[in-house]
Design a protein around this motif. Sequence first.
Motif, PDB file in Angstrom:
ATOM      1  N   LEU A 126       0.809  -1.224   0.000  1.00  0.00           N
ATOM      2  CA  LEU A 126       0.000   0.000   0.000  1.00  0.00           C
ATOM      3  C   LEU A 126       0.841   1.272   0.000  1.00  0.00           C
ATOM      4  CD1 LEU A 126      -2.740   1.515   0.471  1.00  0.00           C
ATOM      5  CD2 LEU A 126      -2.391   1.135   2.906  1.00  0.00           C
ATOM      6  N   THR A 127       1.927   1.255   0.792  1.00  0.00           N
ATOM      7  CA  THR A 127       2.665   2.505   0.952  1.00  0.00           C
ATOM      8  C   THR A 127       3.916   2.573   0.090  1.00  0.00           C
ATOM      9  OG1 THR A 127       3.772   1.529   2.859  1.00  0.00           O
ATOM     10  CG2 THR A 127       1.848   2.875   3.311  1.00  0.00           C
ATOM     11  N   LEU A 130       3.060   6.231  -4.776  1.00  0.00           N
ATOM     12  CA  LEU A 130       1.756   6.849  -4.946  1.00  0.00           C
ATOM     13  C   LEU A 130       0.832   6.012  -5.818  1.00  0.00           C
ATOM     14  CD1 LEU A 130       0.613   9.325  -3.759  1.00  0.00           C
ATOM     15  CD2 LEU A 130       1.331  10.627  -5.753  1.00  0.00           C
ATOM     16  N   SER A 133      -0.487   3.143  -3.754  1.00  0.00           N
ATOM     17  CA  SER A 133      -1.536   3.602  -2.840  1.00  0.00           C
ATOM     18  C   SER A 133      -2.840   3.811  -3.582  1.00  0.00           C
ATOM     19  CB  SER A 133      -1.122   4.903  -2.172  1.00  0.00           C
ATOM     20  OG  SER A 133       0.133   4.801  -1.578  1.00  0.00           O
ATOM     21  N   CYS A 134      -2.748   4.458  -4.740  1.00  0.00           N
ATOM     22  CA  CYS A 134      -3.965   4.696  -5.518  1.00  0.00           C
ATOM     23  C   CYS A 134      -4.612   3.369  -5.902  1.00  0.00           C
ATOM     24  CB  CYS A 134      -3.651   5.471  -6.794  1.00  0.00           C
ATOM     25  SG  CYS A 134      -3.379   7.207  -6.512  1.00  0.00           S
ATOM     26  N   VAL A 137      -6.294   1.784  -2.787  1.00  0.00           N
ATOM     27  CA  VAL A 137      -7.435   2.531  -2.245  1.00  0.00           C
ATOM     28  C   VAL A 137      -8.602   2.526  -3.230  1.00  0.00           C
ATOM     29  CG1 VAL A 137      -8.235   4.796  -1.538  1.00  0.00           C
ATOM     30  CG2 VAL A 137      -6.070   3.934  -0.673  1.00  0.00           C
TER      31      VAL A 137
END
Lengths: 202, 554
Positions: A126-127, A130, A133-134, A137
Amino acid sequence: MTTTTIESQVALEAKGRHHHHPDHRLFGLILFLVAEGMIFFGLFSAYLIYFATIPQWPFGIELDLFLPSINTLILISSSFVMHQGQRAIKKDDVRGLQFWFSLTAIMGIIFLLGQGYEYTHAGFGLTDNLFASCFYVLTGFHGLHVTAGLLFIFATLWRSFIPGHYSKERHFGVEASELYWHFVDVVWIVLFTLVYLLPLTR
Amino acid sequence: MVSNTEVVKKEHRERRERRLIDYFTFNTDHKVIGIQYLVTSFLFYFIGGAFAEAMRTELATPNPDFLSPELYNQMFTLHGTIMIFLWIVPAGAAFANYLIPLMIGAEDMAFPRLNAVAFWLLPPGGLLLIASLLVGAPQAGWTSYPPLSLMTGKWGQEMWILSILLLGTSSILGAINFATTILKMRIKDMDLHSMPLFCWSMLATSALILLSTPVLASALILLSFDLIAGTSFFNPAGGGDPVVYQHLFWFYSHPAVYIMILPFFGVISEVIPVHSRKPIFGYRAIAYSSLAISFLGLIVWAHHMFTSGTPGWLRMFFMATTMLVAVPTGIKVFSWCATMWGGKISLNTPMLFAIGFVSSFLIGGLTGVMLASVPFDIHVHDTYFVVGHFHYVLFGGSALALFAGFYHWFPKMTGKNYNETLGRLHFILTFLGFNITFMPMHQLGLMGMNRRIALYDPSFQPLNLISTAGAYLLAISTIPFIINVVWSLLKGTKAERNPWNALTLEWQTASPPVMENFEEEPILWSGPYDYGIDTSPEATAQSVEEMLADVASK
Ligand code: HEM
Ligand SMILES: [Cu+2]
């Protein structure tokens, strides 16, 4: 003005005091979906700004397209499957409704399982960056909506076993869960284009 | 199928008297929910007001001696958030809930149960926000810009986010109800153009809520991930972009100012014609300008970001659209003035507040146009000029109109008359206190005083002292208000059905209205604002009609 007074008098006598207003629930649901759509609009806009302003997008991540494409096909076809359920109930065929809705639910579950598989084999967290993450999410938030849609379908199925609950004339639950499912479907198509296909242009 | 008689019987059982306990429970009557919203919002107003008084006390001196800077940050964050999300927005929903079904002659909202759910999201949201004080309240202001909001206390900030998500959901569910009710449940003869203007304004408000509030949710979801899960959507340290947050945030929060003002434009459009005894000037102009404001409101957001590195051409666009908003807004102000012009104005409390509203809102609107111009804004951005501006809009606009509506419908909602002398005293103190508090802020801003600071240059002190004195006067102004409400509820004379001789449908039923709103089907016998026009030459023996005929001739 006097004519309208008379009109309403006539209406008054015709209706009596307690008229029960028609069912507006579908309209309400549509407004709700507009609002839901705007949440995705917000998330997609953020994604698009990143895409447009960050040259190294998607940070070297190459998503596998095979499984998600199959998943996409399953989800899209499930919308058509589900529509058969509504057609069945319009002919007062509760059995048909139950069959087609169960099939839809199974397809939805397969979709979620596929997504779970994709998460565990993605090779990034997840981290990490970017794009990662996108990815998590956006697909996760959509997955949450698929889950909600499934619950909606289960509730409809549950109720369809109450004798006489759904009929040719009265089947709001069927229409509503179907509308919701179509919505989830359409969002997925946009999401798939943005997250899986758009980075290929880089 | 349930048989008809059974339905009737069931309704008879439900047709009982209103009990006090109903107001503390999950009740689906829109009138109960309206009162619940109103009372809750006022409770939060007093809390938010207390925080404001603490801030003003701190600002009486240049040094942070009363509150520490950290506590000051928490105070303005909570103050701003409470005033917006827990006072003005729910108060608008209060009027909408109470009035819409009555005004359009319906028995209730389209979705009564959803309506109750929307209300019951409010107290937990508010309590969560206040509870953040226990873990260290958020300090990043009501805007919560990252990266600041990512650095000042994780859990306080997260509680703020969750609270806003709850309150936003409440507002969205409310909007679904308002829009559906207005569009689908009007009595037979009422077309869109014969509904009261309050309904028009709530239609415009609901559209804005549905389109913009969810975008705030997306911003807050991403912010939560940054805060808790360690992603970097908005965190420049991890390659993210704080400006993206600003775009999402203001895509909601500029429309939010219209969500806060449009319902009260509606209230004013009801109050002014009644107490001027004149038809509203430019019904359609007012109705359509609400829609125009909604639309324009969606394409002006980046005027809050003129100093965030927004490129020149884009600033031009947002400057132009923002200035355009002045046109529909000006149309409204003009129409209200034209309605009063030559009317038989009675200077009672609602009308005084309404006139106070028009004048203060005008000032807030004009400073808004000043701020819309990029060269000016670059100088006063984040100064007290902005604080002065938005309090003229929010307090001078929304809050004064809220009080106008409060007094106007107090007899209808409670069945009691309020005390006129105390009401006027409340107005005078509020109006004076308001101007003394916020007028000097414009000058302070022009002199260069920053907002959101507990410590300032001693040369700013004199004006700050005046402002603080005004804030204390504002605190005092609530005393006659509270006395008036409590005293009228307990000892006030019984209100008639239609004390103002008004024409909208809510006045055709008892005060307070009976369980399902109307004893007899309400009759739409005239337009909502046909004051002084004799519409019914042949009076019939109908009781309601007689009363209405009486109204028309006044
Ligand atoms: C009761 C009288 C009020 C007083 C004395 C007051 C005072 C203040 C002061 C001094 C600030 C500036 C804090 C700073 O920048 O350092 C402030 C900020 C603010 N006020 Fe008020 N206010 C009052 C009422 C209201 C009302 C009715 C509203 C809205 C409906 C409101 C909304 C806000 C907002 C949104 C902020 C910005 C908070 C932030 O910077 O994040 N205020 N107020
Ligand atoms: Cu704005």
